[in-house]
Motif scaffolding. Structure first.
Motif, mmCIF file in Angstrom:
data_model
loop_
_atom_site.group_PDB
_atom_site.id
_atom_site.type_symbol
_atom_site.label_atom_id
_atom_site.label_comp_id
_atom_site.label_asym_id
_atom_site.label_seq_id
_atom_site.Cartn_x
_atom_site.Cartn_y
_atom_site.Cartn_z
ATOM 1 N N VAL A 136 75.294 62.257 92.513
ATOM 2 C CA VAL A 136 73.873 62.001 92.770
ATOM 3 C C VAL A 136 73.009 62.198 91.528
ATOM 4 N N ASP A 137 73.211 63.305 90.802
ATOM 5 C CA ASP A 137 72.275 63.582 89.700
ATOM 6 C C ASP A 137 72.896 64.303 88.514
ATOM 7 N N LEU A 138 74.224 64.409 88.456
ATOM 8 C CA LEU A 138 74.904 65.069 87.324
ATOM 9 C C LEU A 138 74.419 66.505 87.120
ATOM 10 N N PHE A 139 73.991 67.174 88.199
ATOM 11 C CA PHE A 139 73.450 68.532 88.133
ATOM 12 C C PHE A 139 72.196 68.593 87.252
ATOM 13 N N ALA A 140 71.474 67.482 87.153
ATOM 14 C CA ALA A 140 70.290 67.436 86.281
ATOM 15 C C ALA A 140 69.022 67.120 87.051
ATOM 16 N N GLY A 141 69.053 67.143 88.371
ATOM 17 C CA GLY A 141 67.859 66.894 89.148
ATOM 18 C C GLY A 141 67.362 65.458 89.022
ATOM 19 N N LEU A 142 66.033 65.306 89.071
ATOM 20 C CA LEU A 142 65.439 63.972 89.021
ATOM 21 C C LEU A 142 65.791 63.209 87.742
ATOM 22 N N PRO A 143 65.767 63.826 86.554
ATOM 23 C CA PRO A 143 66.179 63.075 85.356
ATOM 24 C C PRO A 143 67.597 62.529 85.476
ATOM 25 N N GLY A 144 68.507 63.325 86.064
ATOM 26 C CA GLY A 144 69.872 62.851 86.246
ATOM 27 C C GLY A 144 69.946 61.681 87.209
ATOM 28 N N MET A 145 69.156 61.728 88.288
ATOM 29 C CA MET A 145 69.128 60.613 89.241
ATOM 30 C C MET A 145 68.625 59.336 88.580
ATOM 31 N N LEU A 146 67.554 59.454 87.804
ATOM 32 C CA LEU A 146 66.986 58.279 87.155
ATOM 33 C C LEU A 146 67.937 57.727 86.090
ATOM 34 N N PHE A 147 68.634 58.621 85.396
ATOM 35 C CA PHE A 147 69.606 58.162 84.400
ATOM 36 C C PHE A 147 70.739 57.381 85.069
ATOM 37 N N LEU A 148 71.267 57.901 86.165
ATOM 38 C CA LEU A 148 72.325 57.181 86.876
ATOM 39 C C LEU A 148 71.791 55.879 87.469
ATOM 40 N N GLY A 149 70.520 55.874 87.859
ATOM 41 C CA GLY A 149 69.913 54.630 88.324
ATOM 42 C C GLY A 149 69.879 53.581 87.224
ATOM 43 N N LEU A 150 69.582 54.025 85.986
ATOM 44 C CA LEU A 150 69.601 53.110 84.842
ATOM 45 C C LEU A 150 71.004 52.577 84.603
ATOM 46 N N MET A 151 72.010 53.453 84.725
ATOM 47 C CA MET A 151 73.394 53.000 84.565
ATOM 48 C C MET A 151 73.769 51.985 85.645
ATOM 49 N N GLY A 152 73.274 52.207 86.849
ATOM 50 C CA GLY A 152 73.516 51.249 87.924
ATOM 51 C C GLY A 152 72.859 49.907 87.653
ATOM 52 N N PHE A 153 71.670 49.952 87.061
ATOM 53 C CA PHE A 153 70.973 48.707 86.702
ATOM 54 C C PHE A 153 71.760 47.939 85.640
ATOM 55 N N LEU A 154 72.313 48.665 84.657
ATOM 56 C CA LEU A 154 73.146 48.014 83.647
ATOM 57 C C LEU A 154 74.407 47.432 84.267
ATOM 58 N N LEU A 155 74.947 48.115 85.288
ATOM 59 C CA LEU A 155 76.111 47.572 85.991
ATOM 60 C C LEU A 155 75.772 46.242 86.651
ATOM 61 N N VAL A 156 74.612 46.164 87.287
ATOM 62 C CA VAL A 156 74.204 44.907 87.924
ATOM 63 C C VAL A 156 74.097 43.799 86.880
ATOM 64 N N ILE A 157 73.538 44.126 85.704
ATOM 65 C CA ILE A 157 73.447 43.136 84.624
ATOM 66 C C ILE A 157 74.844 42.712 84.167
ATOM 67 N N ALA A 158 75.756 43.686 84.051
ATOM 68 C CA ALA A 158 77.124 43.373 83.638
ATOM 69 C C ALA A 158 77.809 42.453 84.655
ATOM 70 N N ILE A 159 77.570 42.690 85.936
ATOM 71 C CA ILE A 159 78.177 41.857 86.977
ATOM 72 C C ILE A 159 77.628 40.436 86.909
ATOM 73 N N ILE A 160 76.309 40.311 86.788
ATOM 74 C CA ILE A 160 75.694 38.976 86.733
ATOM 75 C C ILE A 160 76.176 38.210 85.503
ATOM 76 N N SER A 161 76.206 38.882 84.345
ATOM 77 C CA SER A 161 76.693 38.214 83.133
ATOM 78 C C SER A 161 78.174 37.877 83.249
ATOM 79 N N GLY A 162 78.932 38.720 83.936
ATOM 80 C CA GLY A 162 80.345 38.421 84.157
ATOM 81 C C GLY A 162 80.538 37.185 85.023
ATOM 82 N N ILE A 163 79.658 37.009 86.012
ATOM 83 C CA ILE A 163 79.720 35.805 86.851
ATOM 84 C C ILE A 163 79.460 34.553 86.010
ATOM 85 N N VAL A 164 78.452 34.648 85.144
ATOM 86 C CA VAL A 164 78.109 33.506 84.295
ATOM 87 C C VAL A 164 79.276 33.137 83.386
#
Length: 379
Positions: A136-164
């Motif tokens: 959920v947050d890498l034991f870092a609270g809200l900053p950890g959650m937002l960081f993992l959210g950013l990583m998830g956003f990059l994953l979505v970009i990687a998936i879309i570019s992989g489809i292309v």
């Protein structure tokens, strides 16, 4: 698609994947036991079973349950009261020293029929707690959650570019073909692409819902600013109450206001889902979909009268719908196994992608750059 366009998409896919891969591996590895969290808690002995007793009378009142929890943990204040769908004859009250505490929680599980304490499951300890916090947050609270959210956003970009990139890459190959005879590198690349396209939809859903979940704390804060502030406007300058009305009576008022719904959970005054002046009684439907969609009913905690009730805004509805999709816990054990298999396949996709990059990177390392290291190692 032109060669320049392919190179651009390849660059996007490469770097969006590389930045997030290690963290996605961590999330997939920790997500695997979380899919079976209920079963693992049972196996570890954390589950508290409901005693099999004869009881023909009425259920215990909410006031008696609350009094029992307070007596069990003097000096603690109640935060939330809820029950598991698998244990309809139990109520759990979470407690802490203060309503805004971020640690030091306790959970009291009580028999809904007799208001007797059945146990206190471990809080903030054990294998599953560590796995959950890492996920959920890498034991870092809200900053950890937002960081993992950013990583998830990059994953979505990687998936879309992989489809292309997938269409021109597979133009001369059959779907799912693995070139075993063309060397280890091509074989690994074909396996990576084949499993990537197989897990595509699932990975995209899990990645997108993970991004939404990473914003949960901020979405709740915005709801407090946007909707809650309007609902409690008449109480803005009033001091917090020192005496509280009956919780059972407050629940009955909420049920009368929403007769077609049933109780989901209760937020006690001062917690994130209500105000200092109200019991936040969250009602829900009873169908597989509507039981996950809550409607808050604010009851004045001093006199047990209705203050306001309105549906949750779209962004919290999106959050509530995304949670079961993320963990696959809405379709029974069969769906959990499907989620687990897709999770393992995704781990293979991430690992093979990382190995492909590492092998390619080593091919381009200058020979001279390795000499000082090698010389130092053998001297």
């Amino acid at each position: 698609m032109t060669q320049q366009s392919i190179r651009r998409w390849a660059w996007i896919h490469k770097w969006s994947s590389l930045v997030c891969t290690v963290f996605m591996l961590l999330l997939c590895l920790t997500g695997l036991p979380l899919i079976f969290s209920h079963e693992i808690h049972d196996w570890l002995g954390d589950h508290i079973a409901t005693p099999d007793i004869q009881h023909n009378g009425a259920m215990a009142s909410m006031d008696s349950l609350l009094a029992t929890a307070k007596k069990q943990n003097p000096g603690f204040v109640p935060l939330y009261m809820y029950r598991d769908d698998d244990e309809p004859l139990q109520w759990t009250i979470s407690m802490a020293k203060t309503t805004d505490a971020t640690s030091g929680f306790k959970y009291v599980v009580m028999d809904a029929r007799t208001a007797k304490v059945l146990g206190e499951p471990p809080a903030e300890e054990g294998f599953m707690y560590i796995v959950f916090k890492l996920h959920v947050d890498l034991f870092a609270g809200l900053p950890g959650m937002l960081f993992l959210g950013l990583m998830g956003f990059l994953l979505v970009i990687a998936i879309i570019s992989g489809i292309v990139l997938y269409a021109p890459f597979m133009r001369k190959l059959a779907f799912g073909e693995v070139r075993h005879q063309r060397g280890e590198k091509l074989k690994r690349l074909d396996i990576h692409n084949m499993l990537g396209i197989v897990t595509l939809s699932w990975f995209l859903v899990v990645g997108a819902t993970g991004v939404i979940n990473a914003w949960s704390d901020l979405l709740v804060k915005y709801w407090q600013f946007d909707q809650m502030s309007q609902m409690i406007a008449p109480y803005k300058n009033l001091p917090p109450p020192t005496q509280f009305a009956s919780l059972q009576q407050s629940l009955e008022v909420a049920q009368k206001a929403e007769p077609a719904m049933q109780l989901g959970f209760i937020a006690f005054p001062g917690t994130a889902y209500t105000s200092q002046h109200h019991y936040g009684i969250f009602m829900r439907g009873d169908s597989p979909l509507t039981k996950r969609l809550f409607k808050p009913v604010l009851i004045d905690a001093q006199n047990a009268t209705l203050t306001d009730s309105r549906p949750l805004p779209w962004y919290l509805v999106a959050l509530l719908v995304s949670q079961p999709l993320h963990f696959g816990d809405y379709g029974g054990m069969s769906l959990k196994w499907i989620w687990a298999v897709l999770d393992v396949l995704s781990i293979i996709v991430l690992w093979t992608g990382l190995k492909l990059w590492w092998k390619k990177r080593r091919q381009y390392l200058p020979v001279t750059s390795a000499r000082p290291i090698l010389h130092k190692a053998i001297s």
